[in-house]
Structures are given as structure tokens and as C-alpha cells.
Design a protein around this motif. Structure first.
Motif, PDB file in Angstrom:
ATOM      1  N   ASP A 157       0.944  -1.258  -0.029  1.00  0.00           N
ATOM      2  CA  ASP A 157      -0.022   0.105  -0.063  1.00  0.00           C
ATOM      3  C   ASP A 157       1.016   1.172   0.140  1.00  0.00           C
ATOM      4  O   ASP A 157       0.749   2.253  -0.678  1.00  0.00           O
ATOM      5  N   SER A 158       1.951   1.368   0.720  1.00  0.00           N
ATOM      6  CA  SER A 158       2.837   2.499   0.713  1.00  0.00           C
ATOM      7  C   SER A 158       3.653   2.866  -0.491  1.00  0.00           C
ATOM      8  O   SER A 158       3.644   3.761  -1.023  1.00  0.00           O
ATOM      9  N   GLU A 159       3.912   1.636  -1.203  1.00  0.00           N
ATOM     10  CA  GLU A 159       4.482   1.534  -2.554  1.00  0.00           C
ATOM     11  C   GLU A 159       3.647   2.103  -3.595  1.00  0.00           C
ATOM     12  O   GLU A 159       3.807   2.982  -4.406  1.00  0.00           O
ATOM     13  N   LEU A 160       2.186   1.727  -3.482  1.00  0.00           N
ATOM     14  CA  LEU A 160       1.152   2.466  -4.227  1.00  0.00           C
ATOM     15  C   LEU A 160       1.168   3.741  -4.064  1.00  0.00           C
ATOM     16  O   LEU A 160       1.017   4.469  -5.093  1.00  0.00           O
ATOM     17  N   LEU A 161       1.182   4.409  -2.784  1.00  0.00           N
ATOM     18  CA  LEU A 161       1.150   5.682  -2.563  1.00  0.00           C
ATOM     19  C   LEU A 161       2.339   6.564  -3.196  1.00  0.00           C
ATOM     20  O   LEU A 161       2.019   7.470  -3.702  1.00  0.00           O
ATOM     21  N   GLU A 162       3.411   5.986  -3.192  1.00  0.00           N
ATOM     22  CA  GLU A 162       4.569   6.503  -3.579  1.00  0.00           C
ATOM     23  C   GLU A 162       4.603   6.711  -5.154  1.00  0.00           C
ATOM     24  O   GLU A 162       5.283   7.509  -5.755  1.00  0.00           O
ATOM     25  N   ARG A 163       3.432   5.826  -5.861  1.00  0.00           N
ATOM     26  CA  ARG A 163       3.437   5.799  -7.205  1.00  0.00           C
ATOM     27  C   ARG A 163       1.979   6.490  -7.562  1.00  0.00           C
ATOM     28  O   ARG A 163       1.674   6.643  -8.956  1.00  0.00           O
ATOM     29  N   LEU A 164       1.812   7.160  -6.709  1.00  0.00           N
ATOM     30  CA  LEU A 164       0.361   8.012  -6.947  1.00  0.00           C
ATOM     31  C   LEU A 164       0.208   9.036  -8.264  1.00  0.00           C
ATOM     32  O   LEU A 164      -0.686   9.234  -8.873  1.00  0.00           O
ATOM     33  N   HIS A 165       1.540   9.666  -8.418  1.00  0.00           N
ATOM     34  CA  HIS A 165       1.595  10.621  -9.601  1.00  0.00           C
ATOM     35  C   HIS A 165       1.362   9.855 -10.863  1.00  0.00           C
ATOM     36  O   HIS A 165       0.715  10.381 -11.940  1.00  0.00           O
ATOM     37  N   ARG A 166       1.646   8.457 -10.866  1.00  0.00           N
ATOM     38  CA  ARG A 166       1.172   7.606 -12.105  1.00  0.00           C
ATOM     39  C   ARG A 166      -0.414   7.411 -12.398  1.00  0.00           C
ATOM     40  O   ARG A 166      -0.698   6.923 -13.671  1.00  0.00           O
ATOM     41  N   HIS A 167      -1.223   7.750 -11.539  1.00  0.00           N
ATOM     42  CA  HIS A 167      -2.362   7.774 -11.550  1.00  0.00           C
ATOM     43  C   HIS A 167      -3.357   8.990 -12.026  1.00  0.00           C
ATOM     44  O   HIS A 167      -4.511   9.111 -12.134  1.00  0.00           O
ATOM     45  N   LEU A 168      -2.475   9.874 -12.321  1.00  0.00           N
ATOM     46  CA  LEU A 168      -2.946  11.420 -12.778  1.00  0.00           C
ATOM     47  C   LEU A 168      -3.636  11.005 -14.244  1.00  0.00           C
ATOM     48  O   LEU A 168      -3.315  10.324 -15.006  1.00  0.00           O
ATOM     49  N   PRO A 169      -4.798  11.872 -14.043  1.00  0.00           N
ATOM     50  CA  PRO A 169      -5.397  11.801 -15.801  1.00  0.00           C
ATOM     51  C   PRO A 169      -4.213  12.243 -16.545  1.00  0.00           C
ATOM     52  O   PRO A 169      -3.509  13.080 -16.481  1.00  0.00           O
ATOM     53  N   PRO A 170      -4.367  11.716 -18.199  1.00  0.00           N
ATOM     54  CA  PRO A 170      -3.299  11.794 -18.880  1.00  0.00           C
ATOM     55  C   PRO A 170      -3.284  13.251 -19.236  1.00  0.00           C
ATOM     56  O   PRO A 170      -2.111  13.496 -19.833  1.00  0.00           O
ATOM     57  N   ASP A 171      -4.067  14.057 -19.164  1.00  0.00           N
ATOM     58  CA  ASP A 171      -4.244  15.693 -19.606  1.00  0.00           C
ATOM     59  C   ASP A 171      -3.935  16.440 -18.687  1.00  0.00           C
ATOM     60  O   ASP A 171      -3.748  17.539 -18.360  1.00  0.00           O
ATOM     61  N   ALA A 172      -3.313  15.692 -17.423  1.00  0.00           N
ATOM     62  CA  ALA A 172      -3.022  16.417 -15.996  1.00  0.00           C
ATOM     63  C   ALA A 172      -1.779  16.981 -16.205  1.00  0.00           C
ATOM     64  O   ALA A 172      -0.720  16.583 -16.557  1.00  0.00           O
ATOM     65  N   ASP A 173      -1.586  18.390 -15.509  1.00  0.00           N
ATOM     66  CA  ASP A 173      -0.112  19.133 -15.534  1.00  0.00           C
ATOM     67  C   ASP A 173       0.351  18.816 -13.891  1.00  0.00           C
ATOM     68  O   ASP A 173      -0.093  19.680 -13.026  1.00  0.00           O
ATOM     69  N   THR A 177       9.411   9.879  -6.608  1.00  0.00           N
ATOM     70  CA  THR A 177       8.400   9.020  -5.581  1.00  0.00           C
ATOM     71  C   THR A 177       7.437  10.411  -5.063  1.00  0.00           C
ATOM     72  O   THR A 177       7.890  11.654  -4.643  1.00  0.00           O
ATOM     73  N   THR A 178       6.285  10.095  -4.998  1.00  0.00           N
ATOM     74  CA  THR A 178       5.280  10.979  -4.336  1.00  0.00           C
ATOM     75  C   THR A 178       5.224  10.776  -2.829  1.00  0.00           C
ATOM     76  O   THR A 178       5.330   9.580  -2.277  1.00  0.00           O
ATOM     77  N   ARG A 179       5.067  12.138  -2.136  1.00  0.00           N
ATOM     78  CA  ARG A 179       4.975  11.957  -0.640  1.00  0.00           C
ATOM     79  C   ARG A 179       3.502  12.092  -0.207  1.00  0.00           C
ATOM     80  O   ARG A 179       2.901  13.068  -0.532  1.00  0.00           O
ATOM     81  N   VAL A 180       3.066  11.173   0.763  1.00  0.00           N
ATOM     82  CA  VAL A 180       1.920  11.191   1.190  1.00  0.00           C
ATOM     83  C   VAL A 180       2.142  11.327   2.779  1.00  0.00           C
ATOM     84  O   VAL A 180       2.547  10.531   3.196  1.00  0.00           O
ATOM     85  N   SER A 181       1.432  12.449   3.330  1.00  0.00           N
ATOM     86  CA  SER A 181       1.736  12.473   4.861  1.00  0.00           C
ATOM     87  C   SER A 181       0.703  13.301   5.485  1.00  0.00           C
ATOM     88  O   SER A 181      -0.434  13.825   4.890  1.00  0.00           O
ATOM     89  N   PHE A 182       0.427  13.135   6.668  1.00  0.00           N
ATOM     90  CA  PHE A 182      -0.384  13.815   7.540  1.00  0.00           C
ATOM     91  C   PHE A 182       0.220  14.526   8.661  1.00  0.00           C
ATOM     92  O   PHE A 182       1.393  13.821   9.230  1.00  0.00           O
ATOM     93  N   ASP A 183      -0.125  15.563   9.005  1.00  0.00           N
ATOM     94  CA  ASP A 183       0.367  16.453  10.321  1.00  0.00           C
ATOM     95  C   ASP A 183      -0.567  16.983  11.218  1.00  0.00           C
ATOM     96  O   ASP A 183      -1.751  17.270  10.755  1.00  0.00           O
ATOM     97  N   LEU A 184      -0.143  17.018  12.376  1.00  0.00           N
ATOM     98  CA  LEU A 184      -0.955  17.472  13.465  1.00  0.00           C
ATOM     99  C   LEU A 184      -0.281  18.286  14.506  1.00  0.00           C
ATOM    100  O   LEU A 184       0.875  17.867  14.518  1.00  0.00           O
TER     101      LEU A 184
END
Length: 312
Positions: free
Chosen positions: A87-103, A243-250
Motif C-alpha cells: 500500500d505504501s509503494e502504491l502511494l509512492e506511485r500516486l503520480h502515475r494515476h494522474l489523468p493523461p491531460d493533467a499537469d 516518488t510521491t509523498r503522502v503524509s499527514f501532520d497535526l
């Protein structure tokens, strides 16, 4: 729960001691809380993960979350995920799930409306009772001991960040206790990455107020960073990694140091116009003083409760 003591009864007038303010990377058992897998399931439910978009052939989730019972007895798999590592590796590749026309470059900056993943994730976690309970236990079992206290108030809705590979910086350099954010001085930052972070996909900070020794945090899922972001400047740079970073902070405040009357954030736009970003808030009555609404217990903050209530 009892109300925080009056200002006159609080020790050190709301100031943390040096040991509490020190920057630390602290390990915890991530699968017991399921933050990573909860995030993946939220994104799957939102329909923003394209089939095969990350080039993987991971199986779709079939498991469900059992409620975390505290004391390390929680689920060993996350909420409907493929296991914490995958699951963490999937989050690291999240940018690959952008729509084809996304900047991808537009997914950074101060406005995150171009990031198709952030709102679905943040909104789902705000509504999730499972995440709220896991967060409460995480704060009691790890954050309180890290600060050497048995009770804190903590940010009710953590801030989620998704820094896509190739995206511009998120936000601007700042310290949370300076204008325009004006958070109270006994507040610490807890930064929880759900992906491996280092270099430009991480958060950069100085180790102590005014130290100027800016460095990127290096951590992996199962570690969090406690740092004095109230006075330590911190910022993100353009993510030039793959690598995409996904995080939360409080943000957390030891219960006995919490000031319910502390004037809260001002307006970022006004502060930019005045040129006051990054300065200490003016004293009441001084020119340029802005009386921001206090960040209140029960609204912005929650009470972690006394330590003896942590066992369910």
C-alpha cells in the motif's frame, strides 16, 4: 473531561522545555493503526486510482478493518489494503494515476485544486470514525510519551499533504507560531509520512529556532517526526524525485500548557500585503494587531484524555 487549568495555574507560562522542543524521529507500529492502508482504501473508494495506472498488478483489496484495540493488539493489515508495504509503494506511485491531460507541476503551490487526490483523501479521513479512533490511540500511546506528558490537546482534523513527483513546492516557508498562523507557543508539530521520504519529496526544517541548519527529514512508514514547528522555519521544495509523498501532520499542546484564550490565525492575504509574514504577532493594542479567533478545544483541538483512560 475537566477543562484546562487557568492561565495563572500553568507552569512556565505556556513554554515547552528544551527536551520537549528537540527534533526527534520516533518509531511506531504502523500496521497496528492502519494509516497507510486506510489512505489507499479512501483513494480506491473515491475512484481516483486508475486500473494499472502505476504499472503494478496488485490485487484489489479483499480484507476489512477490525477496530484497533490499543496496546499493540490492532489489525496486522490495514483497512481493505494489500498489506502495509504494498500500500505504501502504491502511494509512492500516486503520480502515475494522474489523468493523461493533467499537469503535475500545477499540483503544488498554495492552491491544491489541481491535485485530484488530496480532497478525496482529506475528506474521507475527516469522516472516518476508524481513522479518528486510530489517531486518538496513536496520540495517547506515542505522542504523549514523546513529550513526557500523560495528556495533550491535539489537532482534531490533521492536515493531509500529497506532494506528487514532479510537482512544485507545497505552501510557503513559515513557522506556525509566527504571522499569519499565530499558533500558541507550547504547540509541537507531529509529522507522519505514509511513504518513504528524503530529499526534495520530504519536509525541510531547521533543528532549532534560528539555527538555519535546514535539512530534509528522512523517515519511512512506521516513523513520525516530532519538531518545534511553532518557531522553527519549515517548508517544502519542488519534488524532483520519482516518488510521491503522502503524509499527514497535526499540532499538539501538553494539556497543562494549553491556553484557550490564545488569539489564533490571522489572514494570510492581509499578512502578505502588510509584509508581516514570519514575524511575531503584535501585542494587543499595538499597531497592526489582529485579534484572530482562538483555536478552541472541541473545535480545532481534541483532548486526548488522561492516560488511565487509554485502555479500551
Amino acid at each position: 473531561h475537566a477543562s484546562p487549568p487557568d492561565r495563572s495555574a500553568r507552569s512556565l507560562d505556556g513554554i515547552l522545555d528544551a527536551g520537549q522542543r528537540v527534533e526527534r524521529i520516533i518509531a511506531y507500529d504502523e500496521p497496528s493503526y492502519g494509516f497507510v492502508s486506510m489512505a489507499v482504501k479512501a483513494l480506491r473508494r473515491a475512484g481516483v486510482l486508475r486500473e494499472g495506472g502505476d504499472g503494478s498488478d496488485h490485487a484489489q483489496p479483499t480484507t476489512t478493518l477490525s477496530t484497533h484495540t490499543g496496546g499493540g493488539g490492532g489489525p496486522r493489515r490495514g483497512e481493505g489494503g494489500c498489506g502495509p508495504k504494498l500500500d505504501s509503494e502504491l502511494l509512492e506511485r500516486l503520480h502515475r494515476h494522474l489523468p493523461p491531460d493533467a499537469d503535475v507541476a500545477l499540483c503544488g503551490g498554495l492552491v491544491h485544486s489541481h491535485n485530484p487526490f488530496l480532497a478525496p483523501l482529506s475528506n474521507a479521513m475527516q469522516r472516518s470514525a476508524a481513522f479518528g479512533e486510530a489517531l486518538r490511540l496513536f496520540v495517547r500511546e506515542h505522542v504523549c510519551p514523546a513529550l513526557g506528558v500523560s495528556r495533550v490537546v491535539y489537532q482534531r482534523r490533521p492536515t493531509w499533504r500529497i506532494h506528487l513527483a514532479g510537482a512544485e513546492p507545497l505552501g510557503i516557508p513559515h513557522a506556525d507560531g509566527l504571522q499569519p498562523y499565530n499558533h500558541q507557543p507550547a504547540e509541537m508539530n507531529v509529522w507522519v509520512p505514509l511513504t518513504a521520504v528524503s530529499g526534495s519529496n520530504s519536509l525541510t526544517a531547521e533543528s532549532a529556532p534560528g539555527a538555519g541548519d535546514f535539512h530534509a527529514f528522512e523517515a519511512t512508514p512506521g516513523q513520525f517526526v516530532s519538531f518545534y514547528g511553532n518557531r522553527c522555519w519549515h517548508y517544502a521544495v519542488a519534488n524532483d524525485t520519482d516518488t510521491t509523498r503522502v503524509s499527514f501532520d497535526l499540532r499538539v499542546v501538553p494539556f497543562h500548557l494549553f491556553d484557550p484564550q490564545h488569539c489564533g490565525p490571522g489572514n494570510l492575504g492581509s499578512a502578505l500585503v502588510r509584509g508581516s509574514v514570519g514575524k511575531l504577532p503584535p501585542r494587543p493594542g499595538a499597531e497592526g494587531y489582529h485579534r484572530g479567533k482562538p483555536l478552541r478545544l472541541g473545535e480545532y483541538y481534541l483532548d486526548s484524555g488522561p492516560a488511565e483512560e487509554s485502555a479500551l
